[in-house]
Design a protein around this motif. Structure first.
Motif, PDB file in Angstrom:
ATOM      1  N   UNK A  73       0.821  -1.205   0.000  1.00  0.00           N
ATOM      2  CA  UNK A  73       0.000   0.000   0.000  1.00  0.00           C
ATOM      3  C   UNK A  73       0.858   1.260   0.000  1.00  0.00           C
ATOM      4  N   UNK A  74       2.101   1.120   0.394  1.00  0.00           N
ATOM      5  CA  UNK A  74       3.004   2.266   0.456  1.00  0.00           C
ATOM      6  C   UNK A  74       3.768   2.481  -0.848  1.00  0.00           C
ATOM      7  N   UNK A  75       3.438   1.685  -1.849  1.00  0.00           N
ATOM      8  CA  UNK A  75       4.099   1.802  -3.149  1.00  0.00           C
ATOM      9  C   UNK A  75       3.046   1.913  -4.246  1.00  0.00           C
ATOM     10  N   UNK A  76       3.456   2.450  -5.373  1.00  0.00           N
ATOM     11  CA  UNK A  76       2.555   2.545  -6.510  1.00  0.00           C
ATOM     12  C   UNK A  76       2.122   1.147  -6.945  1.00  0.00           C
ATOM     13  N   UNK A  77       0.843   0.991  -7.224  1.00  0.00           N
ATOM     14  CA  UNK A  77       0.315  -0.311  -7.605  1.00  0.00           C
ATOM     15  C   UNK A  77       0.294  -0.443  -9.125  1.00  0.00           C
ATOM     16  N   UNK A  78       0.583  -1.649  -9.584  1.00  0.00           N
ATOM     17  CA  UNK A  78       0.609  -1.931 -11.018  1.00  0.00           C
ATOM     18  C   UNK A  78      -0.320  -3.111 -11.278  1.00  0.00           C
ATOM     19  N   UNK A  79      -1.492  -2.840 -11.864  1.00  0.00           N
ATOM     20  CA  UNK A  79      -2.466  -3.916 -12.120  1.00  0.00           C
ATOM     21  C   UNK A  79      -1.852  -5.040 -12.942  1.00  0.00           C
ATOM     22  N   UNK A  80      -2.186  -6.260 -12.564  1.00  0.00           N
ATOM     23  CA  UNK A  80      -1.658  -7.420 -13.260  1.00  0.00           C
ATOM     24  C   UNK A  80      -0.328  -7.893 -12.730  1.00  0.00           C
ATOM     25  N   UNK A  81       0.247  -7.133 -11.760  1.00  0.00           N
ATOM     26  CA  UNK A  81       1.554  -7.509 -11.230  1.00  0.00           C
ATOM     27  C   UNK A  81       1.642  -7.342  -9.712  1.00  0.00           C
ATOM     28  N   UNK A  82       1.275  -6.173  -9.188  1.00  0.00           N
ATOM     29  CA  UNK A  82       1.368  -5.952  -7.739  1.00  0.00           C
ATOM     30  C   UNK A  82       0.630  -7.060  -6.992  1.00  0.00           C
ATOM     31  N   UNK A  83       1.251  -7.662  -5.997  1.00  0.00           N
ATOM     32  CA  UNK A  83       0.647  -8.815  -5.328  1.00  0.00           C
ATOM     33  C   UNK A  83      -0.729  -8.525  -4.728  1.00  0.00           C
ATOM     34  N   UNK A  84      -1.686  -9.346  -5.086  1.00  0.00           N
ATOM     35  CA  UNK A  84      -2.996  -9.374  -4.417  1.00  0.00           C
ATOM     36  C   UNK A  84      -3.192 -10.753  -3.780  1.00  0.00           C
ATOM     37  N   UNK A  85      -2.429 -11.715  -4.280  1.00  0.00           N
ATOM     38  CA  UNK A  85      -2.366 -13.060  -3.718  1.00  0.00           C
ATOM     39  C   UNK A  85      -0.901 -13.284  -3.326  1.00  0.00           C
ATOM     40  N   UNK A 129      27.710 -23.571  -0.245  1.00  0.00           N
ATOM     41  CA  UNK A 129      26.345 -23.435  -0.755  1.00  0.00           C
ATOM     42  C   UNK A 129      26.352 -22.449  -1.924  1.00  0.00           C
ATOM     43  N   UNK A 130      25.879 -22.893  -3.086  1.00  0.00           N
ATOM     44  CA  UNK A 130      25.752 -22.023  -4.258  1.00  0.00           C
ATOM     45  C   UNK A 130      24.274 -21.822  -4.581  1.00  0.00           C
ATOM     46  N   UNK A 131      23.925 -20.591  -4.954  1.00  0.00           N
ATOM     47  CA  UNK A 131      22.548 -20.296  -5.342  1.00  0.00           C
ATOM     48  C   UNK A 131      22.543 -19.063  -6.238  1.00  0.00           C
ATOM     49  N   UNK A 132      21.398 -18.833  -6.880  1.00  0.00           N
ATOM     50  CA  UNK A 132      21.184 -17.601  -7.648  1.00  0.00           C
ATOM     51  C   UNK A 132      19.933 -16.925  -7.096  1.00  0.00           C
ATOM     52  N   UNK A 133      20.050 -15.668  -6.760  1.00  0.00           N
ATOM     53  CA  UNK A 133      18.891 -14.856  -6.388  1.00  0.00           C
ATOM     54  C   UNK A 133      18.421 -14.117  -7.638  1.00  0.00           C
ATOM     55  N   UNK A 134      17.156 -14.312  -7.999  1.00  0.00           N
ATOM     56  CA  UNK A 134      16.566 -13.639  -9.162  1.00  0.00           C
ATOM     57  C   UNK A 134      15.346 -12.876  -8.669  1.00  0.00           C
ATOM     58  N   UNK A 135      15.345 -11.563  -8.848  1.00  0.00           N
ATOM     59  CA  UNK A 135      14.298 -10.719  -8.274  1.00  0.00           C
ATOM     60  C   UNK A 135      13.541  -9.972  -9.366  1.00  0.00           C
ATOM     61  N   UNK A 136      12.247  -9.722  -9.069  1.00  0.00           N
ATOM     62  CA  UNK A 136      11.376  -9.078 -10.044  1.00  0.00           C
ATOM     63  C   UNK A 136      10.613  -7.918  -9.412  1.00  0.00           C
ATOM     64  N   UNK A 137      10.374  -6.907 -10.231  1.00  0.00           N
ATOM     65  CA  UNK A 137       9.612  -5.739  -9.805  1.00  0.00           C
ATOM     66  C   UNK A 137       8.439  -5.526 -10.749  1.00  0.00           C
ATOM     67  N   UNK A 138       7.432  -4.825 -10.255  1.00  0.00           N
ATOM     68  CA  UNK A 138       6.303  -4.444 -11.102  1.00  0.00           C
ATOM     69  C   UNK A 138       6.505  -3.045 -11.681  1.00  0.00           C
ATOM     70  N   UNK A 139       7.489  -2.330 -11.172  1.00  0.00           N
ATOM     71  CA  UNK A 139       7.739  -0.950 -11.573  1.00  0.00           C
ATOM     72  C   UNK A 139       8.767  -0.913 -12.704  1.00  0.00           C
ATOM     73  N   UNK A 140       8.361  -0.531 -13.903  1.00  0.00           N
ATOM     74  CA  UNK A 140       9.315  -0.502 -15.033  1.00  0.00           C
ATOM     75  C   UNK A 140      10.478   0.451 -14.815  1.00  0.00           C
TER      76      UNK A 140
END
Length: 311
Positions: free
Chosen positions: A87-99, A290-301
């Motif tokens: 709620x403290x960030x701009x919402x992007x329909x189709x991406x911002x979490x609702x579930x 321990x090896x891993x890859x962190x892959x992160x995604x945003x809704x804000x272009x």
């Protein structure tokens, strides 16, 4: 007189024998006491070690969401209530979490692909590495752990970079990133075209070496949306196996009613919405790597980054 002397001798011998018996009994009791004390001390030490190991490795974890020994044919999804962070960030329909929630899948990346990506990480990190227990390699920005700081691998090793990485390495990396994006979108009911890769997205190598700087202290609880701001969805692709390649190092969700953990497995992808509904940390690695890859995604272009390209 002779008899008396013999009698006196016999009495003296009897007294000597009695004294020897008494000394023997005292010595035996002392030996038994010492053996008892030593045994008690050993048992106490063993109990202390067992207790330490239990506390170190159990760490109040109350539930294992997915163990290292399982092989999931379908993503395992755990729904949690969304926090108010979004709620403290701009919402992007189709991406911002609702579930909101967390999920684990074992059929996004093959073990062979995970091993290829691990070798990619090993080659890159062999050029540097942290003095502490946690090292990173970011193919997007070029950031590489180097002692107590970071260098740009593309600038610092420009002459050697084409001997370290290949176009096929980067192609596999981009392909895997796309698959992870699609499974997140499918699981949370999103439009994948509205999701954007964001920073930081990186390889990590963690071992039991003590921390030298704050960058090495990977085990602190945190919330990705709070820490990074741009994150809306976070994913981890594991490249090594818990309890085989390393001990400790489990991923821990810290819920109000207890901790829940995911045990890493080569090729396993764990992903979740990035708000405070998924407060988490990584357990300290006790042994191995321990090896891993962190892959992160945003809704804000505005916070999007491009896939890496080999210079």
């Amino acid at each position: 007189m002779a008899v008396q002397r013999r009698g006196n001798f016999k009495i003296s011998d009897s007294n000597t024998t009695e004294k020897k018996i008494k000394r023997y009994n005292v010595h035996r009791q002392t030996s038994h006491s010492r053996a008892f004390i030593i045994t008690l001390l050993l048992l106490t030490a063993i109990c202390a070690v067992v207790s330490w190991l239990f506390l170190s490795f159990n760490d109040d974890i109350t539930e294992t969401l997915v163990s290292r020994w399982e092989a999931l044919s379908q993503p395992r999804v755990f729904v949690v209530q969304c926090s108010e962070d979004y709620e403290n960030h701009k919402r992007f329909p189709g991406c911002t979490p609702t579930k909101c929630g967390r999920a684990v899948s074992d059929n996004v990346v093959t073990k062979e692909e995970a091993q290829m990506l691990k070798r990619l990480a090993e080659r890159g990190l062999s050029l540097g590495g942290s003095d502490g227990g946690a090292s990173i390699l970011d193919l997007h920005s070029g950031a590489l752990s180097w002692g107590k700081k970071f260098v740009n691998i593309y600038r610092y090793f420009s002459a050697e970079i084409n001997d370290v990485f290949t176009e096929d390495d980067f192609k596999l990396y981009r392909d895997v990133r796309g698959r992870i994006q699609r499974v997140i979108a499918e699981t949370f009911g999103l439009d994948p075209t509205q999701m954007h890769l964001t920073k930081p997205t990186f390889f990590s190598r963690i071992n039991s070496t003590g921390a030298k700087t704050t960058h090495d202290e990977y085990w602190h609880p945190h919330i990705d949306k709070v820490t990074y701001g741009s994150f809306d969805y976070t994913s981890l692709l594991y490249l090594t196996d818990y309890s085989v390649d390393f001990g400790g190092g489990r991923f821990i969700f810290m819920d109000p009613d207890g901790n829940r953990t995911v045990e890493p497995l080569s090729g396993r992808v764990s992903f979740f919405s990035s708000g405070s509904e998924n407060l988490h940390r990584v357990e300290k690695v006790a042994w191995g790597t321990r090896y891993a890859i962190t892959v992160s995604f945003t809704c804000d272009p505005d916070h999007a980054i491009s896939d890496p390209i080999l210079p």
